[in-house]
Design an enzyme around this catalytic site. Structure first.
Site, PDB file in Angstrom:
ATOM      1  N   ASP A 104     -19.815  -3.298  -1.006  1.00  9.54           N
ATOM      2  CA  ASP A 104     -18.465  -3.879  -0.939  1.00  9.54           C
ATOM      3  C   ASP A 104     -18.291  -4.873  -2.082  1.00  9.54           C
ATOM      4  O   ASP A 104     -19.267  -5.390  -2.629  1.00  9.54           O
ATOM      5  CB  ASP A 104     -18.277  -4.632   0.389  1.00  9.54           C
ATOM      6  CG  ASP A 104     -18.120  -3.681   1.574  1.00  9.54           C
ATOM      7  OD1 ASP A 104     -17.949  -2.473   1.369  1.00  9.54           O
ATOM      8  OD2 ASP A 104     -18.163  -4.186   2.717  1.00  9.54           O
ATOM      9  N   ARG A 155     -14.883   3.074  -5.073  1.00  7.39           N
ATOM     10  CA  ARG A 155     -13.808   2.971  -4.061  1.00  7.39           C
ATOM     11  C   ARG A 155     -12.752   1.990  -4.577  1.00  7.39           C
ATOM     12  O   ARG A 155     -13.047   0.822  -4.779  1.00  7.39           O
ATOM     13  CB  ARG A 155     -14.380   2.432  -2.739  1.00  7.39           C
ATOM     14  CG  ARG A 155     -13.331   2.062  -1.698  1.00  7.39           C
ATOM     15  CD  ARG A 155     -13.852   1.036  -0.686  1.00  7.39           C
ATOM     16  NE  ARG A 155     -15.021   1.475   0.022  1.00  7.39           N
ATOM     17  CZ  ARG A 155     -15.962   0.619   0.483  1.00  7.39           C
ATOM     18  NH1 ARG A 155     -15.856  -0.680   0.296  1.00  7.39           N
ATOM     19  NH2 ARG A 155     -17.008   1.079   1.118  1.00  7.39           N
TER      20      ARG A 155
HETATM   21  P1  FAD Z   1      -1.352  -2.311   2.603  1.00  4.41           P
HETATM   22  O1  FAD Z   1      -0.591  -2.784   1.408  1.00  4.41           O
HETATM   23  O2  FAD Z   1      -1.967  -3.321   3.527  1.00  4.41           O
HETATM   24  O3  FAD Z   1      -0.439  -1.384   3.478  1.00  4.41           O
HETATM   25  C1  FAD Z   1       0.321  -0.376   2.827  1.00  4.41           C
HETATM   26  C2  FAD Z   1       0.876   0.589   3.843  1.00  4.41           C
HETATM   27  O4  FAD Z   1      -0.201   1.207   4.559  1.00  4.41           O
HETATM   28  C3  FAD Z   1       1.732  -0.038   4.889  1.00  4.41           C
HETATM   29  O5  FAD Z   1       3.037  -0.268   4.412  1.00  4.41           O
HETATM   30  C4  FAD Z   1       1.653   1.024   5.977  1.00  4.41           C
HETATM   31  O6  FAD Z   1       2.465   2.122   5.647  1.00  4.41           O
HETATM   32  C5  FAD Z   1       0.196   1.453   5.908  1.00  4.41           C
HETATM   33  N1  FAD Z   1      -0.616   0.636   6.820  1.00  4.41           N
HETATM   34  C6  FAD Z   1      -1.448  -0.355   6.481  1.00  4.41           C
HETATM   35  N2  FAD Z   1      -2.047  -0.888   7.591  1.00  4.41           N
HETATM   36  C7  FAD Z   1      -1.533  -0.225   8.649  1.00  4.41           C
HETATM   37  C8  FAD Z   1      -1.724  -0.319  10.072  1.00  4.41           C
HETATM   38  N3  FAD Z   1      -2.520  -1.219  10.629  1.00  4.41           N
HETATM   39  N4  FAD Z   1      -1.044   0.528  10.847  1.00  4.41           N
HETATM   40  C9  FAD Z   1      -0.194   1.442  10.308  1.00  4.41           C
HETATM   41  N5  FAD Z   1       0.028   1.565   8.983  1.00  4.41           N
HETATM   42  C10 FAD Z   1      -0.629   0.748   8.158  1.00  4.41           C
HETATM   43  N6  FAD Z   1     -11.227  -5.164   0.138  1.00  4.41           N
HETATM   44  C11 FAD Z   1     -12.046  -5.845  -0.701  1.00  4.41           C
HETATM   45  O7  FAD Z   1     -11.621  -6.823  -1.334  1.00  4.41           O
HETATM   46  N7  FAD Z   1     -13.363  -5.476  -0.845  1.00  4.41           N
HETATM   47  C12 FAD Z   1     -13.892  -4.394  -0.213  1.00  4.41           C
HETATM   48  O8  FAD Z   1     -15.080  -4.080  -0.380  1.00  4.41           O
HETATM   49  C13 FAD Z   1     -13.035  -3.631   0.634  1.00  4.41           C
HETATM   50  N8  FAD Z   1     -13.474  -2.516   1.253  1.00  4.41           N
HETATM   51  C14 FAD Z   1     -12.588  -1.749   1.952  1.00  4.41           C
HETATM   52  C15 FAD Z   1     -13.017  -0.521   2.478  1.00  4.41           C
HETATM   53  C16 FAD Z   1     -12.104   0.316   3.099  1.00  4.41           C
HETATM   54  C17 FAD Z   1     -12.566   1.638   3.628  1.00  4.41           C
HETATM   55  C18 FAD Z   1     -10.734  -0.081   3.227  1.00  4.41           C
HETATM   56  C19 FAD Z   1      -9.711   0.812   3.879  1.00  4.41           C
HETATM   57  C20 FAD Z   1     -10.317  -1.302   2.751  1.00  4.41           C
HETATM   58  C21 FAD Z   1     -11.225  -2.155   2.121  1.00  4.41           C
HETATM   59  N9  FAD Z   1     -10.824  -3.379   1.612  1.00  4.41           N
HETATM   60  C22 FAD Z   1     -11.683  -4.079   0.794  1.00  4.41           C
HETATM   61  C23 FAD Z   1      -9.524  -3.972   2.005  1.00  4.41           C
HETATM   62  C24 FAD Z   1      -8.405  -3.711   0.998  1.00  4.41           C
HETATM   63  O9  FAD Z   1      -8.613  -4.485  -0.164  1.00  4.41           O
HETATM   64  C25 FAD Z   1      -7.012  -4.069   1.584  1.00  4.41           C
HETATM   65  O10 FAD Z   1      -6.976  -5.421   1.875  1.00  4.41           O
HETATM   66  C26 FAD Z   1      -6.653  -3.301   2.827  1.00  4.41           C
HETATM   67  O11 FAD Z   1      -7.095  -1.992   2.809  1.00  4.41           O
HETATM   68  C27 FAD Z   1      -5.139  -3.255   2.986  1.00  4.41           C
HETATM   69  O12 FAD Z   1      -4.537  -2.547   1.918  1.00  4.41           O
HETATM   70  P2  FAD Z   1      -3.946  -1.062   2.049  1.00  4.41           P
HETATM   71  O13 FAD Z   1      -4.252  -0.343   0.794  1.00  4.41           O
HETATM   72  O14 FAD Z   1      -4.452  -0.420   3.269  1.00  4.41           O
HETATM   73  O15 FAD Z   1      -2.397  -1.232   2.057  1.00  4.41           O
END
Ligand code: FAD
Length: 276
Positions: A104, A155
């Protein structure tokens, strides 16, 4: 014991509970990425203990024949103590693992040492490790150019840390724009190893379009408890889908973060509490 409302986002307190959850989602075509909850340890004994727990986990996965990979936070295995502590523990885990090992990405002071460790292990294992990279950081385009020629996987996420204005995009629309730009670059420059770490339908649609255009394989990664129906539907459409599965006794702060970040999750928790 984890209360039922938190168990939507956390598989359980034990590795067995987490591996059982992997078996369940495997049956629906989704693969698992296991994460033992824990971060920011400032005592070496705690970092070593979690590294030991990961080594036990990778042995258990091999013994049980459970098909899953792992994802580790650098500060969980020593980076808040010293670069050496992190690197020693990471090397122990990578050496022990038959499975794929993700690293991560945490806040910006850790980016360089994390990428250096990834590069070393990516070369040594011929690609059995992956690293996370954050679209909100302005440096990411340069980092992707460095990563494009390495074995292993990358990722792309939007970024979960509140970073300073001079090094990070703060506006959500600008972060989304950067995500699209970096994802496009990855499909142009990478031969494989692209992971879309996002729940955002707009980013997943873009990845499918880029895949159709370039033919480069990719996988989709989402968190346990977030858009799970979409995870199963994408897997049914033959996309490679991975679910990131946290487990362990430090579940409360992780669960609280999930509830705070989205109104829908808070409503879900409230309904569970009042029983409606
Ligand atoms: P967002 O901008 O949060 O959401 C965009 C859209 O996605 C929303 O408008 C909606 O349509 C949909 N959506 C989002 N959440 C929901 C929900 N709960 N229910 C329904 N629809 C939803 N961050 C790091 O800094 N370091 C890491 O190592 C790291 N590892 C990760 C590993 C994985 C597998 C994932 C999925 C995320 C990780 N993250 C990590 C977190 C990442 O940086 C984001 O903060 C987080 O994923 C939210 O961004 P998003 O791209 O999902 O979109």
């Amino acid at each position: 014991m984890i209360p039922p409302i938190a168990s939507n986002f956390v598989a359980g307190e034990t590795p067995e509970a987490a591996m059982d959850h992997v078996d369940d989602i495997n049956d629906r075509g989704v693969d698992g990425i296991l994460n033992l909850l824990g971060e920011h340890y400032d005592e070496r004994a705690n970092a070593d203990a979690d590294a030991d727990a990961y080594i036990d986990l990778v042995h258990d996965l091999a013994d049980r024949n459970t098909d899953a990979c792992i994802s580790i936070k650098p500060s969980q295995i020593g980076l808040s103590i010293s670069d050496d502590a992190f690197e020693e523990n990471l090397a122990r885990i990578v050496d022990a693992a038959d499975c794929f090992v993700w690293i991560d990405m945490e806040d910006h002071p850790t980016t360089d040492v994390t990428l250096d460790a990834f590069e070393r292990h990516a070369r040594e294992t011929e690609g059995n490790v992956g690293v996370c990279i954050q679209a909100n950081l302005k440096r990411t385009r340069d980092d992707l150019e460095r990563l494009a020629d390495l074995p292993g996987k990358v990722r792309l996420v939007k970024g979960a840390y509140d970073e300073p204005n001079d090094i990070a995009y703060k506006n959500k629309a600008r972060v989304d724009e950067a995500y699209e730009e970096y994802l496009t670059y990855m499909f142009e420059a990478f031969d494989d190893g692209i992971a879309v770490g996002s729940h955002d339908p707009q980013m997943i649609d873009l990845a499918t379009e880029l895949h159709d255009e370039h033919g480069t394989p990719f996988e989709i990664q989402m968190l346990m408890g977030v858009r799970e129906q979409a995870q199963f539907e994408l897997a049914a459409e033959d996309y490679d889908v991975y679910q990131y599965i946290p487990y362990g006794n430090k579940w409360f702060s992780y669960f609280y973060r999930r509830i705070r970040e989205r109104k829908g999750n808070a409503l879900f928790a409230l309904r569970a509490i009042i029983g409606r």
